[in-house]
Design a protein around this motif. Structure first.
Motif, PDB file in Angstrom:
ATOM      1  N   GLY A 253      18.016  41.682  31.915  1.00 45.31           N
ATOM      2  CA  GLY A 253      16.943  42.056  32.829  1.00 45.31           C
ATOM      3  C   GLY A 253      16.268  43.332  32.371  1.00 45.31           C
ATOM      4  O   GLY A 253      15.041  43.443  32.363  1.00 45.31           O
ATOM      5  N   TRP A 254      17.084  44.303  31.977  1.00 44.67           N
ATOM      6  CA  TRP A 254      16.521  45.592  31.550  1.00 44.67           C
ATOM      7  C   TRP A 254      15.658  45.430  30.308  1.00 44.67           C
ATOM      8  O   TRP A 254      14.631  46.057  30.162  1.00 44.67           O
ATOM      9  CB  TRP A 254      17.665  46.596  31.284  1.00 44.67           C
ATOM     10  N   TYR A 255      16.099  44.541  29.407  1.00 39.94           N
ATOM     11  CA  TYR A 255      15.298  44.358  28.185  1.00 39.94           C
ATOM     12  C   TYR A 255      13.975  43.677  28.510  1.00 39.94           C
ATOM     13  O   TYR A 255      12.935  44.022  27.949  1.00 39.94           O
ATOM     14  CB  TYR A 255      16.094  43.557  27.134  1.00 39.94           C
ATOM     15  N   ILE A 256      14.007  42.723  29.454  1.00 40.43           N
ATOM     16  CA  ILE A 256      12.764  42.042  29.844  1.00 40.43           C
ATOM     17  C   ILE A 256      11.751  43.076  30.369  1.00 40.43           C
ATOM     18  O   ILE A 256      10.568  43.054  30.020  1.00 40.43           O
ATOM     19  CB  ILE A 256      13.066  40.946  30.887  1.00 40.43           C
ATOM     20  N   TYR A 257      12.257  43.978  31.162  1.00 38.00           N
ATOM     21  CA  TYR A 257      11.377  45.061  31.637  1.00 38.00           C
ATOM     22  C   TYR A 257      10.755  45.787  30.455  1.00 38.00           C
ATOM     23  O   TYR A 257       9.550  46.028  30.403  1.00 38.00           O
ATOM     24  CB  TYR A 257      12.185  46.028  32.512  1.00 38.00           C
TER      25      TYR A 257
END
Lengths: 366, 510
Positions: A253-257
């Motif tokens: 999720g953090w990487y998608i951000y």
């Protein structure tokens, strides 16, 4: 850049290769390297950029010969599409070029090999060609599946039709391949909410969260495609809307951000067009588990892959903010992750309160 | 051997059936074929004649398990008058001389006659003619076991119009063809490996085999040699004394032993404290026993000479192994003569690789003693031990490997493990020579495998580039309008330049 110019560049590149072959010089392609080591974090612009490294893809190198063949094959497929005036998708090109090479060697043995197996392979050479001839896929007229959906107070014009994204009821407006061909007619929103997961997007639509907030809600169903990223970027750039990104509380999720915000390693040459450096993170963090008193029932043990991914994030220059360092280290210490759905720990409506809380009280990471 | 002279031969046979290899009907049939083939080869190649050997096995009486074995060669033949004694008198032998033979004294032949007699009570039929003989002699013979003498049942002479020479023998024995079939075939094939100059034609009840002549080159026949003084025993000295009654010790020694002249004889006599001029006929039995002992102990003799040995030679071994094993490559070596206990010996070894040799976890071993294939008791053979202990990994061999090892020991006296004569004993001198022979042959194999590996790498490299040529040429031709054929040709030339040779050269090499 129009397609004629793109074709001219493709032909010129091909001619250089043909010339060296006919002159019996080893044919080699100069391609900017799309690797982590050649991804440069531009601190000032706050986005990822392609560095100066180039790879030399040599036909006479046994390890490179297959990629060389694939690149030349794709060069032909794109050139032919432009000449014929058709607009293939990357999946079309994959199928178009996929066939079995049957080679009978001088010893009488027959070797057969597919030009490519997975679409990842054909996609990779398309990206190589983009950087090598400095023309975007969109400019070549090559499209990809667009996953992006929009709902909210925004009106766009596509092929002459005005579409109001607030009038789609429980459905949503699907983004087209070439977002730059859209005209954004009117926006009456206070912010843009990018949601990682389609399920959460649909809940927020049905619960009319967007109309209560005056927000444009967008999802790309996971890792965003270029069109969705470009649309978010345009809303941010042309209408000065704040952008908030809501993801699961795990390294993916953090990487998608970070892809929405800063660009991706594979497509760092596109960051200029696609990144939204002002995007803010309102997804779940490691400390939110305590902060929002999420019940143990909703907390999941991190897998080895999660841990490995988290360690990688820690090394990325664009994650070098104290907040991220703290959160990721906390994650690595506890090895616990949570999905957005975990907010139901306090009732189904709590998601709305959570989003408002994070935005109003500035509890986001920039 | 002479101790048995007093025993009636049939009785001796009954007691020693196993010794001679006639344990059971299967082994007996195998042994019969083997003896006949070996006699045939001895009667030909020893005298410089290219051997042609026919062997036929037929079923005579299925119920009783009787089979007939017929063998014919084109050898020197047996003089008409000698035929009854050669076949019908046990322990009939010529003067004591050493020379590499397959059989010893033709003893095996008499064993066959006795075996036939004791199982089917049928005579042996023989037809033979010597070189340039005007007549062909035909006999039917049995052995009178009471008097140990031949009983001639039938005798006939024919004019030899076409100057045929050779010997044909037919016996009817109790034998198990089905149980012996595989061994007999294997035996004949292995024989053909060491004797590629022989033509062997075999017909059995349900199989026929034609092992053609691969070359007309034959190794030089062994010369007759004298025994080495280290190999004497009292019996042998007694016989020599009988034949040289008037000789002095010096004369006996200097005239009847390998490498012993008057100088050496005198030095020995001085060392042994014997009078060189004493008449040998005056020596007592005890004196002779002591003399034999001293002769075996003396270290001053010259090394035995190998003139009486006849190795196959590396060239013939390679030829035979390639043809019969269907090997892709064979490397053979013939070591220099060595000796153990006064007996000269030569070790030859070959390593055969690839082709039709099935890959296995250890080398397939083909053992030979004086050109006789050894098929039984492999586990106790010194060659098996050496081949298994050999560091093959130092020679680029990784098991499972398609590797066959041929070990040939020739000697005037093969040290067999047991009287069965199917395995060579662990004599340090022989073991060492086998190891060195394997090392020499394996070195050649290593060089060959290294070359092949390099070539395989080049081929792989060539293929991994060349397979894309058409695809690339086609695509670039479409993009640029350049000639597809010229692009393909140039790409091929670039690849050839990269690997350092043209496709044709590579094709020729690998």
């Amino acid at each position: 850049m129009d397609r004629a110019e793109v074709l001219r560049r493709l032909e010129e590149w091909g001619a250089r290769l043909a010339k060296s072959i006919l002159e019996l010089e080893e044919p080699a392609m100069e391609i900017p390297a799309r690797t982590l080591s050649n991804t440069v974090w531009d601190e000032r612009a706050r986005m990822l950029r392609l560095g100066p490294e180039r790879i030399r893809r040599r036909f006479l190198d046994v390890k490179e010969a297959r990629k060389f063949m694939q690149t030349v094959l794709m060069l032909r497929l794109i050139a032919e599409a432009i000449r014929e005036g058709v607009y293939p998708t990357i999946r079309d090109l994959y199928y178009n070029g996929k066939h079995t090479i049957i080679y009978r060697d001088p010893w009488g043995r027959t070797h057969s090999e597919n030009t490519w197996e997975e679409q990842d392979e054909s996609n990779a050479v398309i990206e190589d060609i983009e950087v090598a001839v400095n023309a975007l896929r969109e400019e070549m007229g090559v499209s990809a599946d667009v996953k992006g959906k929009v709902v909210g107070p925004v009106v766009i014009r596509s092929q002459g039709y005005e579409l109001d994204a607030s009038k789609f009821g429980e459905t949503a407006l699907s983004l087209p391949v070439n977002v730059d061909a859209l005209e954004i007619v009117k926006v009456e929103a206070s912010y843009v909410l990018v949601v990682e997961k389609d399920a959460i997007f649909q809940r927020l639509v049905r619960e009319r969260f967007w109309s209560q907030e005056g927000a444009v809600i967008i999802t790309a169903k996971g890792m965003p495609d270029r069109a969705t990223r470009r649309f978010v970027r345009r809303l941010s750039e042309e209408f000065k809307l704040p952008v908030y990104v809501l993801t699961d509380g795990d390294p993916y999720g953090w990487y998608i951000y970070s892809v929405y915000k800063s660009g991706s390693i594979k497509l760092s040459y596109e960051s200029e067009r696609l990144a939204t450096p002002g995007a803010k993170f309102i997804g779940l963090t490691a400390s939110d588990i305590d902060e929002y008193k999420i019940s143990d029932n909703y907390v999941i043990a991190a897998t080895e892959r999660d841990v490995k991914r988290a360690r990688e994030l820690l090394r990325y220059p664009w994650f070098q903010r104290p907040e991220w360092a703290r959160e990721i280290n906390l994650f690595l210490k506890r090895r616990k992750k949570v999905e957005i759905e975990a907010l139901s720990t306090h009732g189904l409506k709590f998601l709305h309160d959570y989003i408002r809380d994070k935005i109003r009280r500035g509890k986001f990471i920039d | 051997m002479y101790h048995y002279e007093a025993l009636p031969a049939a009785e001796w046979f009954r007691r020693n059936r196993e010794l001679a290899g006639f344990h059971n009907p299967a082994r007996a049939l195998y042994q019969t074929v083997r003896e006949l083939v070996e006699n045939a080869l001895d009667a030909t190649e020893t005298y410089g004649i290219l051997p042609t050997v026919y062997v036929r096995i037929g079923v005579v009486d299925e119920q009783r398990g009787w089979v007939s074995v017929y063998a014919e060669d084109n050898g020197i033949g047996i003089p008409g008058g000698e035929i009854p004694n050669v076949l019908g008198r046990v322990f009939y032998s010529s003067k004591y001389r050493v020379r590499q033979h397959r059989g010893i004294f033709g003893l095996g032949l008499k064993m066959i006659v006795l075996y036939a007699q004791s199982t089917t009570n049928r005579p042996v039929y023989v037809r033979s003619a010597t070189l340039k003989s005007d007549k062909i002699y035909e006999y039917a013979i049995m052995i009178d076991t009471n008097s140990n003498s031949p009983a001639v049942l039938h005798r006939q002479e024919y004019p030899n119009k076409y100057k045929w020479h050779g010997t044909a023998i037919k016996v009817c024995i109790e034998g198990n063809w089905h149980a012996a079939k595989r061994r007999i075939e294997e035996y004949l094939r292995r024989t053909a490996i060491v004797a590629p100059y022989a033509e062997i034609i075999f017909r059995g009840p349900d199989v026929s085999l034609r092992l053609g002549r691969r070359t007309t080159k034959m190794p030089p026949p062994p010369e007759e040699g004298l025994p080495h003084p280290k190999t004497v025993d009292a019996d042998m000295l007694k016989q020599m004394v009988r034949e040289n009654g008037s000789a002095t010790l010096l004369e006996l020694l200097a005239g009847n032993f390998d490498g012993v002249g008057r100088e050496t004889a005198r030095a020995f006599a001085a060392w042994a404290g014997l009078a060189p001029d004493a008449r040998v006929s005056e020596l007592s039995q005890d004196d002779l026993v002591r003399l034999a002992e001293r002769m075996r102990q003396y270290e001053g003799w010259r090394r035995p000479r190998a003139v009486s040995l006849s190795p196959a030679g590396a060239e013939l071994l390679e030829l035979g192994a390639r043809a019969i094993l269907g090997a892709e490559a064979v490397f053979a070596v013939t070591r220099k003569p060595e000796s153990y206990g006064g007996h000269p010996f030569i070790v030859e070894a070959a390593v055969a690789w690839g082709g039709q040799i099935p890959p296995a976890e250890r080398p397939l071993l083909l053992r030979y003693a004086n050109k006789i294939p050894l098929l039984y008791d492999e586990g106790v053979d010194v060659a098996r031990k050496v081949a298994d202990e050999f560091s093959w990994q130092n020679y680029r061999v990784r098991f499972p490997a398609p590797l066959a090892v041929i070990v040939h020991v020739c000697s005037t006296k093969i040290p067999y493990v047991s009287a069965g004569k199917e395995a060579i004993a662990d004599i340090p001198e022989i073991e060492r020579e086998i190891r060195l022979a394997l090392r020499d042959a394996a070195k050649k194999l290593r060089a060959y495998l290294a070359r092949r590996e390099r070539e395989a790498e080049l081929v792989e490299k060539y293929v991994s580039l060349a397979k894309y040529v058409d695809e690339i040429a086609h695509s670039l031709a479409v993009v640029t309008g350049a000639s597809r054929a010229r692009l393909a040709e140039s790409l091929h030339r670039l690849i050839e330049r990269k690997i350092g040779m043209t496709a044709e050269e590579l094709l020729r090499r690998a």
